[in-house]
Design a protein around this motif. Structure first.
Motif, PDB file in Angstrom:
ATOM      1  N   LYS A 125       1.079  -0.971  -0.300  1.00  0.00           N
ATOM      2  CA  LYS A 125       0.209  -0.053  -0.725  1.00  0.00           C
ATOM      3  C   LYS A 125       0.680   1.382   0.355  1.00  0.00           C
ATOM      4  CE  LYS A 125      -4.306  -2.212   2.020  1.00  0.00           C
ATOM      5  NZ  LYS A 125      -5.266  -1.688   2.841  1.00  0.00           N
ATOM      6  N   GLN A 126       2.175   1.680   0.401  1.00  0.00           N
ATOM      7  CA  GLN A 126       3.095   2.705  -0.110  1.00  0.00           C
ATOM      8  C   GLN A 126       4.483   2.096  -0.405  1.00  0.00           C
ATOM      9  OE1 GLN A 126       3.394   3.689   4.353  1.00  0.00           O
ATOM     10  NE2 GLN A 126       2.186   2.064   4.939  1.00  0.00           N
ATOM     11  N   GLN A 127       4.249   3.752  -1.332  1.00  0.00           N
ATOM     12  CA  GLN A 127       5.554   3.762  -1.670  1.00  0.00           C
ATOM     13  C   GLN A 127       6.603   5.095  -1.061  1.00  0.00           C
ATOM     14  OE1 GLN A 127       5.601   2.384  -6.122  1.00  0.00           O
ATOM     15  NE2 GLN A 127       3.389   2.876  -5.576  1.00  0.00           N
ATOM     16  N   ALA A 128       7.680   4.659  -1.317  1.00  0.00           N
ATOM     17  CA  ALA A 128       8.322   6.445  -1.547  1.00  0.00           C
ATOM     18  C   ALA A 128      10.128   6.422  -1.738  1.00  0.00           C
ATOM     19  CB  ALA A 128       8.833   6.594   0.474  1.00  0.00           C
ATOM     20  N   ILE A 129      10.140   7.994  -2.086  1.00  0.00           N
ATOM     21  CA  ILE A 129      11.331   8.321  -2.836  1.00  0.00           C
ATOM     22  C   ILE A 129      11.743   9.876  -1.994  1.00  0.00           C
ATOM     23  CG2 ILE A 129      11.932   9.362  -4.493  1.00  0.00           C
ATOM     24  CD1 ILE A 129       9.545   8.442  -6.596  1.00  0.00           C
ATOM     25  N   ILE A 130      12.837   9.361  -2.497  1.00  0.00           N
ATOM     26  CA  ILE A 130      14.378  10.074  -1.251  1.00  0.00           C
ATOM     27  C   ILE A 130      14.901  10.691  -2.901  1.00  0.00           C
ATOM     28  CG2 ILE A 130      15.763  10.487   0.060  1.00  0.00           C
ATOM     29  CD1 ILE A 130      14.623   8.411   2.068  1.00  0.00           C
ATOM     30  N   GLY A 131      15.079  12.121  -2.522  1.00  0.00           N
ATOM     31  CA  GLY A 131      15.820  12.539  -3.600  1.00  0.00           C
ATOM     32  C   GLY A 131      16.741  13.392  -3.643  1.00  0.00           C
ATOM     33  N   PHE A 132      17.857  13.325  -4.421  1.00  0.00           N
ATOM     34  CA  PHE A 132      18.852  14.244  -3.890  1.00  0.00           C
ATOM     35  C   PHE A 132      18.910  15.346  -5.858  1.00  0.00           C
ATOM     36  CE2 PHE A 132      23.127  16.170  -4.460  1.00  0.00           C
ATOM     37  CZ  PHE A 132      23.115  17.141  -3.362  1.00  0.00           C
ATOM     38  N   GLN A 133      19.303  16.200  -5.722  1.00  0.00           N
ATOM     39  CA  GLN A 133      19.721  17.060  -7.161  1.00  0.00           C
ATOM     40  C   GLN A 133      20.165  18.139  -6.918  1.00  0.00           C
ATOM     41  OE1 GLN A 133      15.290  17.765  -8.053  1.00  0.00           O
ATOM     42  NE2 GLN A 133      15.306  16.459  -9.397  1.00  0.00           N
ATOM     43  N   SER A 134      21.323  17.918  -8.318  1.00  0.00           N
ATOM     44  CA  SER A 134      22.785  19.530  -7.758  1.00  0.00           C
ATOM     45  C   SER A 134      23.485  19.785  -9.316  1.00  0.00           C
ATOM     46  CB  SER A 134      23.728  18.937  -6.587  1.00  0.00           C
ATOM     47  OG  SER A 134      24.774  17.964  -7.722  1.00  0.00           O
ATOM     48  N   SER A 135      23.206  21.028  -9.560  1.00  0.00           N
ATOM     49  CA  SER A 135      24.208  21.202 -10.172  1.00  0.00           C
ATOM     50  C   SER A 135      24.397  22.665 -10.604  1.00  0.00           C
ATOM     51  CB  SER A 135      23.040  21.657 -11.263  1.00  0.00           C
ATOM     52  OG  SER A 135      21.703  23.286 -11.263  1.00  0.00           O
ATOM     53  N   ILE A 136      25.970  22.735 -11.479  1.00  0.00           N
ATOM     54  CA  ILE A 136      26.588  23.452 -11.710  1.00  0.00           C
ATOM     55  C   ILE A 136      26.194  24.498 -12.872  1.00  0.00           C
ATOM     56  CG2 ILE A 136      28.749  24.307 -10.613  1.00  0.00           C
ATOM     57  CD1 ILE A 136      29.319  22.812  -8.737  1.00  0.00           C
ATOM     58  N   MET A 137      26.507  26.069 -12.657  1.00  0.00           N
ATOM     59  CA  MET A 137      25.986  25.977 -13.908  1.00  0.00           C
ATOM     60  C   MET A 137      27.301  27.572 -14.252  1.00  0.00           C
ATOM     61  SD  MET A 137      22.134  26.678 -14.672  1.00  0.00           S
ATOM     62  CE  MET A 137      22.664  27.158 -16.004  1.00  0.00           C
ATOM     63  N   ASP A 138      28.205  27.615 -15.264  1.00  0.00           N
ATOM     64  CA  ASP A 138      29.253  28.530 -15.120  1.00  0.00           C
ATOM     65  C   ASP A 138      29.028  29.355 -16.675  1.00  0.00           C
ATOM     66  OD1 ASP A 138      32.368  29.803 -14.197  1.00  0.00           O
ATOM     67  OD2 ASP A 138      32.119  28.893 -16.589  1.00  0.00           O
ATOM     68  N   ASN A 139      28.941  30.689 -17.186  1.00  0.00           N
ATOM     69  CA  ASN A 139      28.513  30.732 -18.249  1.00  0.00           C
ATOM     70  C   ASN A 139      30.086  31.534 -18.322  1.00  0.00           C
ATOM     71  OD1 ASN A 139      26.470  31.760 -20.397  1.00  0.00           O
ATOM     72  ND2 ASN A 139      27.147  33.114 -19.499  1.00  0.00           N
ATOM     73  N   GLN A 140      30.294  31.972 -20.086  1.00  0.00           N
ATOM     74  CA  GLN A 140      31.512  32.607 -20.111  1.00  0.00           C
ATOM     75  C   GLN A 140      30.582  33.923 -21.435  1.00  0.00           C
ATOM     76  OE1 GLN A 140      34.521  33.298 -18.663  1.00  0.00           O
ATOM     77  NE2 GLN A 140      33.678  31.868 -16.873  1.00  0.00           N
ATOM     78  N   PHE A 141      31.527  35.109 -21.867  1.00  0.00           N
ATOM     79  CA  PHE A 141      31.362  36.008 -22.935  1.00  0.00           C
ATOM     80  C   PHE A 141      31.794  35.919 -23.530  1.00  0.00           C
ATOM     81  CE2 PHE A 141      30.640  38.761 -20.131  1.00  0.00           C
ATOM     82  CZ  PHE A 141      31.103  39.847 -21.417  1.00  0.00           C
TER      83      PHE A 141
END
Length: 792
Positions: A438-454
């Motif tokens: 009857k029961q389900q669970a999710i544990i999640g982790f998300q991460s990101s690094i963005m570097d912009n040059q122009f």
């Protein structure tokens, strides 16, 4: 280094599980699939976690072998029947199953839904999800991935000409909807309306659109919805196959060629694709247009310098074992496209004349490329599953133009007006736990690094680095057999570090004065927020279902919203950021009612969202002081309301004759200005009919004819200084068939868009700002050649 370390960790983990798998007992799932009358069905059975499966035999029987103890989600599908999903728990013995499938004349009901985080059935999940497959995309291919989605309720696009488009869900785009390719958020298209999705439409096998608040699972950019691009199921062991696709579009002489091959040899899987697209200046049903009070020519009904070309490749390889699967995908999308001459500088009759070569990509133009390296791994831990997605993305955007069109005599950057270089590193982890039946669970982790040059002699966006991380917990509970509830919480932190930038000042003669002006200051901002959501699904009967979702989510302002200060030529305007912007907070409610039986599907999805500090780009009554610029648009923040809904009816009058009706409406209101928000899509209705031609046992099997008509209402609810748009109607029709040449099967299709050659303006099109109509009549001819190299 970070990415390499993570890959090494995965390889060590996989090695450990491969060794331990040798001593783990294996079991089978045996079953039989029947129809309502008890007759066997040769259905397809897939195990979601392993990405593999089998087909039932002539007696409807199947066996899934070599399975370790654990929890598995099985997806069962067969054309002409509603899909089934069941969670199976293997402990210490084989499992025996028996299914009876309910008939359905509606094709899309045979598709399973996997976007639901718990991988259960379409009625159990609480969100509104639309699913389309490769056949749908091929039938509606207009050259871009985004345009193929427009047939779905609540989906529209922002277009720049015919080669650049980005999706809109319920009136929102860019950083309020998230596009995931193989579990990884696609970066780069949020910089502006002229930054389309750099995705090959031929390299998409399955798309799931989650409408409504989805920030809890996917992150803050899923505030209004998520588009998940999922790979096809892994090939059957011992099979090597592929296809060739060639198509031609008459309006801009677009030639498209795509080749794919895939295979599975004892658990070693591979897939490769190569695509070429070339197109010329496109045609419009007009020989002149009006801009800034001047009547200007459209020579030979073709917009000068709207030609382009695209090159794409993708390579995937990996392994599939009984402990899970792991794949590595490398892809690159490259596009060169002209920017209509009147978009940069002041258009005149002389520079709008063609040079006789409609394929030539002249200045101004854009040169875009998007490299992705994606690792997807699913590992069985005990009876549960760990999913890991790692990725590196390199997005390069080069805009080239003559310096004098920008008020500069010359530049040491040559003709490079603007360059954006974005590097993104992403890591996502999800642990899926089946607590009990009857029961389900999710544990999640998300991460990101963005570097912009122009680079370049112009300025739009400064250098910046952005870091973010999020942790969430999501729980589902089957309170009754027909009543499922879910709830979850999420915590996010983020940091923007944006560098100050000063731009040289030029005299009226285009020479540098030696002075500089500060275009944006240093910005160092930290963010932390909590969000949550809850939902329910009430299965009233086997024909009707009610779903309801409530959520509160947030979105941090993006670097472009905080710090942009320059001319966005693809949008024909000067855009000005606001460094004092705060995070948005939304409170959303989403309802979905569905009634379905074998020949009828009725759906209704109203929604309401209240935004605190909604960030948007608004036109002002001012003209930019920068050379070659138009009006000034500013990022602002106000409280706002979005509401509306979608309705759909699909009626199979007979199994061969089917009709559908789709309607959508978006209402936006700025609570501070008491005006609508800008760029809100107008209401529309799409009606269609499809007839399967009665040649089942002749030399033209699987032939069909379709006709659709879309009526779009006028958009009179506009923001201050925004133009209204008149309503219009579009007619589309086509025919497809299969035939054999020797032993080879060929799939042929011919279809036409805007068959009445209507003169109209799309409210979401960027060229509407120049009073340029949309593309005229367009006939698309395509030929698909499937082939098989090896059959087990």
């Amino acid at each position: 280094m970070r990415f390499t370390f993570l890959l090494i960790s995965i390889l060590l983990t996989l090695s450990h599980h491969q060794i331990s798998a040798q001593s783990t007992p294996n079991y089978r799932i045996n079953g039989i699939v029947l129809d309502e009358s008890g007759e066997p069905l040769m259905a397809t059975i897939l195990i979601h976690e392993l990405g593999t499966g089998t087909s039932a035999n002539l007696d409807g029987q199947f066996t899934l072998k070599n399975l370790r103890p654990g929890n598995y989600h099985l997806h069962v599908s067969h054309l002409g029947y509603k899909s089934l999903t069941e969670t199976v728990i293997i402990e210490n013995s084989d499992i025996n199953l028996k299914w009876q499938m309910e008939p359905s004349a509606i094709t899309l009901q045979s598709l399973t839904i996997e976007a639901n985080p718990f991988k259960n059935g379409p009625v159990e999940q609480s969100q509104t999800i639309d699913v389309i497959d490769r056949d749908f995309i091929e039938r509606n291919n207009s050259g871009t991935f985004s345009n193929a989605l427009e047939k779905l309720p609540g989906i529209s696009t922002i277009n720049t000409g015919v080669g650049i488009s980005k999706p809109v869900i319920r009136g929102m785009s860019s950083n309020r909807i998230q596009v995931n390719d193989r579990g990884i958020k696609q970066e780069g298209q949020q910089w502006g309306a002229d930054h389309g999705l750099e995705i090959d439409p031929f390299d998409v096998d399955r798309v799931e659109i989650v409408k409504g608040p989805a920030s809890l699972i996917y992150g803050s950019d899923g505030m209004s919805g998520v588009i998940n691009i999922s790979p096809a199921p892994l090939p059957i062991n011992g099979n090597i196959n592929g296809h060739l696709i060639n198509s031609y579009q008459t309006n801009n002489n677009m030639r498209s060629h795509s080749a794919m091959v895939e295979g599975n040899q004892n658990g070693f899987i591979f897939k490769g694709r190569l695509t070429f697209q070339d197109y010329q200046d496109y045609r419009v049903p007009a020989d002149e247009y009006t801009y800034a009070g001047f009547v200007l020519p459209v020579y030979e009904n073709r917009l000068k310098n709207t030609a382009g070309k695209e090159r794409h490749f993708s390579i995937m390889t990996g392994i599939r074992k009984n402990w899970g699967k792991s794949t590595l995908t490398v892809s690159r999308f490259g596009q060169q496209a002209g920017i209509f001459t009147g978009a940069v500088g002041i258009p005149n009759s002389y520079n709008l004349q063609h040079n006789g070569d409609y394929s030539n990509i002249e200045l101004p133009n854009q040169d875009n490329s998007h490299l992705k390296v994606i690792s997807n791994t699913t590992i069985q831990l005990g009876k549960n599953w760990l999913e890991m997605d790692l990725a590196y993305q390199r997005n390069e955007r080069l805009e080239k133009s003559l310096p004098h069109a920008h008020g500069i005599n010359s530049s040491d950057q040559g003709n490079l007006a603007l360059a954006l270089y974005l590097n993104t590193y992403t890591a996502n982890f999800r642990y899926n736990r089946q607590i009990n039946n009857k029961q389900q669970a999710i544990i999640g982790f998300q991460s990101s690094i963005m570097d912009n040059q122009f680079g370049g002699f112009e300025f739009l966006l400064p250098k910046f680095q952005s870091k973010s991380a999020g942790l969430f917990y999501f729980h589902e509970y089957r309170l009754l057999d027909n009543f499922i509830i879910n709830a979850g919480l999420r915590m996010d932190i983020a940091k923007h570090q944006i560098d100050a930038h000063s731009q040289p000042v030029y005299s009226s003669a285009g020479e540098p004065t030696g002075n500089e002006v500060l275009r944006n200051p240093d910005i160092d901002r930290n963010y932390a927020n909590m969000s949550g959501s809850t939902g329910l699904s009430w299965i009233i009967s086997n024909k009707s279902n009610i779903k309801f979702n409530l959520g509160s989510s947030y979105r941090i302002p993006s670097p472009i919203e905080l710090s942009t200060n320059g001319i966005h030529h693809g949008n024909f305007r000067h855009e000005l950021g606001n460094s004092s912007l705060k995070s948005e907070r939304s409170f959303q409610g989403d309802l979905n009612f569905t009634y379905s039986k074998h020949n009828l599907l009725i759906g209704f999805s109203p929604y309401l969202a209240y935004y605190l500090g909604y960030i948007y780009l608004s036109p002002t009554a001012k003209f930019s002081t920068l050379p070659g610029a138009g009006t000034l648009w500013e990022y602002r923040q106000n409280n706002a309301i979005f509401s509306g809904g979608e309705a759909k009816i699909h009626w199979a009058i007979t199994p061969e004759l089917q009709t559908n009706l789709v309607a959508e409406y978006v209402y936006s209101h700025n609570l501070d200005t008491n005006l609508p928000l800008p760029l809100t899509p107008p209401a529309s209705v799409l009606a269609g009919v499809e007839w399967a031609l009665p040649y089942k046992k002749t030399w033209l099997p699987n032939s069909n004819f379709f006709m659709e008509y879309r009526q779009v209402a006028a958009q009179n609810r506009v923001d201050r200084n925004e133009r209204v748009t008149k309503g219009y109607g579009l007619l589309e029709a086509g025919i497809g068939t299969e035939f054999t040449l020797g032993q080879q099967i060929l799939k042929f299709r011919i279809s036409g868009k805007n068959l009445l050659n209507a003169y109209y303006f799309n409210h979401m099109s960027r060229y509407r700002l120049l009073n340029l109509p949309e593309q005229g009549r367009n006939i698309n001819i395509s030929l698909k050649i499937p082939f098989e190299i090896k059959n087990p």
